[in-house]
Design an enzyme around this catalytic site. Structure first.
Site, mmCIF file in Angstrom:
data_model
loop_
_atom_site.group_PDB
_atom_site.id
_atom_site.type_symbol
_atom_site.label_atom_id
_atom_site.label_comp_id
_atom_site.label_asym_id
_atom_site.label_seq_id
_atom_site.Cartn_x
_atom_site.Cartn_y
_atom_site.Cartn_z
ATOM 1 N N SER A 1 83.289 55.182 -20.075
ATOM 2 C CA SER A 1 82.335 55.231 -21.195
ATOM 3 C C SER A 1 82.682 54.161 -22.239
ATOM 4 C CB SER A 1 82.295 56.632 -21.778
ATOM 5 O OG SER A 1 81.213 56.749 -22.643
ATOM 6 N N ASP B 1 73.363 58.606 -15.013
ATOM 7 C CA ASP B 1 73.943 58.563 -16.365
ATOM 8 C C ASP B 1 72.847 58.249 -17.391
ATOM 9 O OD1 ASP B 1 75.419 57.952 -18.686
ATOM 10 O OD2 ASP B 1 77.157 57.382 -17.475
ATOM 11 N N HIS C 1 76.734 61.261 -16.766
ATOM 12 C CA HIS C 1 77.842 60.758 -17.579
ATOM 13 C C HIS C 1 79.028 61.724 -17.611
ATOM 14 C CE1 HIS C 1 79.233 57.916 -20.627
ATOM 15 N NE2 HIS C 1 79.693 58.943 -21.313
HETATM 16 P P1 4NP Z 1 81.374 57.800 -24.779
HETATM 17 O O1 4NP Z 1 80.817 56.341 -25.009
HETATM 18 O O2 4NP Z 1 81.193 58.508 -26.101
HETATM 19 O O3 4NP Z 1 82.790 57.547 -24.518
HETATM 20 O O4 4NP Z 1 80.610 58.570 -23.781
HETATM 21 C C1 4NP Z 1 79.572 55.997 -25.471
HETATM 22 C C2 4NP Z 1 78.439 56.352 -24.754
HETATM 23 C C3 4NP Z 1 77.180 55.981 -25.242
HETATM 24 C C4 4NP Z 1 77.100 55.287 -26.412
HETATM 25 C C5 4NP Z 1 78.240 54.944 -27.122
HETATM 26 C C6 4NP Z 1 79.492 55.295 -26.640
HETATM 27 N N1 4NP Z 1 75.842 54.926 -26.919
HETATM 28 O O5 4NP Z 1 75.799 54.458 -28.039
HETATM 29 O O6 4NP Z 1 74.821 55.121 -26.248
#
Ligand code: 4NP
Length: 604
Positions: free
Chosen positions: A468, A547, A579
């Site tokens: 992510s 995702d 995700h």
């Molecule tokens: P995660 O990362 O919080 O580690 O799942 C992200 C996933 C999506 C986004 C930002 C960080 N976004 O802005 O869409």
């Protein structure tokens, strides 16, 4: 593929004599990964009607269970559960959600009665991203997001649902009581402050509240017309209680010595019990202490995720970097701690994990960056090393169980997990350092973690790996600092913030606006897409087909560029998942290709 090349015996293959060390033994690798990811999650949700409610992955999927304390009988309530509301002592009801779109995070809500075991689907609530659910004993409140808007709903135990509020702002319901839903959000349009809201269900009034403009306020818990919340209005994060009748703000009594001694950075969680006594979990340098009604509750060193006081007994979800999740039962009189649910790893695996240690290092601008290092117990130093980049970015690696970290270390790597600027757990000033600068200072912190690993004789070869936001950092680090890495593994990563914005729902559009403080020109500047020709290290890309947070499409375009440029990469697309890694089997699908790739690139 030829099965013979997987065997450990001396083999003849295309007339070439291969010896043990030349042969990749996939079955051993797979067994290690499987045994690590199969260590089940156990997470206590609450206590009511003499039963503990908990979530576990014991059968391979996240399921909701109860355990009757009087006879230890266990009953499975639901399978494939995404989230569960809080439990109210004395009520048999709870709400849980399930993803009904194969990982796209479109949830439906269900109500279960833990006495009669009857269940109802909340059928009038169309599938949506449900961000939180809470319960006051009579009704539930949920917050959710659709493509276009965020909203609040009231749901009754008879499974009827009514939308009571919507707005295009980032906000989450946290708790409710009587005619009030309380929650948190970015309600003044300032990406660096967070306010509370009090929503009146009868009048529809949405009142925004902050003790001080610009402060960060979170996790309001309501009890008898008072709210307990964490605030930075008076400097470092503090717990305060506000009387909703007269607006008076008081600090709960915490002058006890044991509390002052620890100099905590932040609070992990806190709440009232049913009698209005307060418990809280505070964290310092990735390890927690639990306090209840002014007293320290002694638990093993590591991380307590949640705490449930239940009369004579307390229950806590606990883990450490080397010990999987357990539900502990604490005797309130003697303080004796027993494991109610959960097991230690088998000794051979435990030994591979070696030891974990908290440390700090200086980044490019002198800022001290907190981090954990976990040394594999069987390889020497220097050895192949992974810089593990956590997601979020408002998240952290603590002394708590992490199946990715444990799988990597047990597979024969040292690992450094930097809590780069923007991580939680080290105070709000530190957390806010990535706002308006994602992929800037935080990326340099990750690069300096790799330098630390080299300079301190830990790393021979070095790879960067993350999922992510950690996948995003992997993509960006391998093109902005191409000479630092021998390999990169990007899971569920981000290659192009502009396209991600277009593909995001209302919640994630707000999230991106917040992280970038609305600076649209930064979206391309901070995307790996803009620097792809710089890539030198081989890249392993692992991404779920469904995702909906970090969609696959922009990553496929990136892969197409890698192909045109003749870069070395491998791509693993995992169908039927999104995700969030919900199934044990899915964790193996994500980790196995990454570890096989790393073995090839770092151990050859
Ligand atoms: P995660 O990362 O919080 O580690 O799942 C992200 C996933 C999506 C986004 C930002 C960080 N976004 O802005 O869409």
């Amino acid at each position: 593929m030829n099965g013979a090349i997987f065997s450990k015996k001396k083999i003849i293959y295309y007339d070439v004599m291969l010896f043990e060390e030349d042969v990749m033994d996939y079955s051993d690798k797979l067994r290690i990964i499987e045994n690590i990811v199969k260590a089940p999650l156990f997470s206590v949700v609450g206590f009511t009607m003499n039963k503990i409610i908990y979530v576990t992955t014991l059968e391979g999927v996240r399921s909701l269970w109860l355990m009757d304390i009087s006879n230890k009988e266990k009953i499975k309530l639901a399978e494939d559960v995404s989230s569960v509301s809080n439990v109210v002592q004395g009520s048999p009801y709870l709400l849980y959600t399930r993803d009904v779109a194969k990982g796209k995070e479109l949830h439906k809500a269900f109500i279960v009665n833990i006495e009669s075991l009857e269940q109802y689907e909340v059928s009038s609530l169309a599938p949506r991203r449900i961000t939180n659910g809470c319960f006051d004993g009579e009704k539930f409140a949920i917050s959710s997001s659709t493509e276009s808007i965020l909203d609040l709903w009231i749901i009754k135990p008879d499974a009827s649902a009514e939308k009571v509020y919507e707005a295009n702002k980032l906000f989450f319901a946290v708790d409710l009581e009587g005619d009030k839903i309380v929650g948190e959000g970015l309600l003044r349009g300032d990406p660096r402050s967070q306010e509370l809201f009090i929503f009146n269900i009868n009048t529809g009034e949405f009142q925004v509240f902050t003790p001080k403009e610009g402060s960060t306020n979170r996790n309001p818990k309501i009890h008898d017309d008072s709210i307990l919340f964490a605030t930075t209005a008076f400097g470092k994060e503090k717990l305060v209680v506000m009387n909703l009748g007269n607006g008076e703000l008081i600090e709960p009594e915490m002058s006890f010595d044991e509390y002052r001694k620890y100099e905590f950075n932040e609070y992990v969680d806190f709440d009232w019990d049913s009698n209005g006594k307060i418990w809280f979990i505070a964290v310092r340098n990735g390890r927690t202490k639990v306090f209840y009604d002014g007293k320290l509750i002694k638990l093993p060193e590591g991380f307590t995720h949640y705490f449930v006081p239940a009369g004579d007994k307390y229950y806590a979800t606990w883990s450490s970097l080397t010990s999987p999740h357990k539900i502990l039962e604490i005797d309130s009189k003697s303080g004796e701690v027993e494991t109610l649910l959960g097991e230690e790893l088998p000794n051979e695996l435990r030994n591979l994990l070696g030891r974990s240690r908290f440390f700090t290092y200086k980044s490019f601008d002198g800022l001290e960056i907190p981090a954990f290092v976990i040394e594999n117990g069987s390889i020497g130093k220097p050895g192949p090393t992974i810089i593990y980049v956590h997601g979020g970015p408002w998240y952290s690696v603590n002394d708590s169980w992490n199946r990715m970290i444990a799988s990597l270390v047990a597979s024969g790597y040292h690992l450094v997990a930097p809590n780069f600027r923007g991580s939680t757990g080290y105070g709000d000033e530190f957390r806010k350092l990535d706002i308006g600068d994602p992929g800037g200072g935080d990326l340099m912190d990750v690069v300096y973690a790799a330098r630390w690993a080299k300079e301190n004789n830990l790393a021979s070869k070095i790879a960067i790996m993350g999922y992510s936001y950690g996948g995003y950092m992997t993509f960006l680090a391998t093109v902005k600092e191409p000479d630092m890495w021998d390999a990169g593994v990007a899971g569920a990563g981000i290659t192009d913030w502009e396209e991600l914005y277009e593909l995001s729902d209302a919640l994630f559009k707000q999230f991106i606006n917040t992280l970038f403080t609305g600076k649209r020109e930064l979206l391309a500047e901070r995307s790996a897409k803009s620097y792809v020709e710089n890539l030198k290290a081989p890249l392993c890309i692992i991404h779920s087909q469904n995702d909906s947070r970090t969609p696959l499409k922009p990553v496929l375009k990136y892969v197409s560029r890698l192909l045109d440029l003749g870069k070395k990469f491998e791509l693993h697309v995992i169908p039927d998942m999104g995700h969030v890694i919900v199934r044990v089997e899915d964790a193996v699908k994500i980790l196995f290709p990454g570890i096989i790739f790393l073995d090839r690139e770092l151990k050859k």
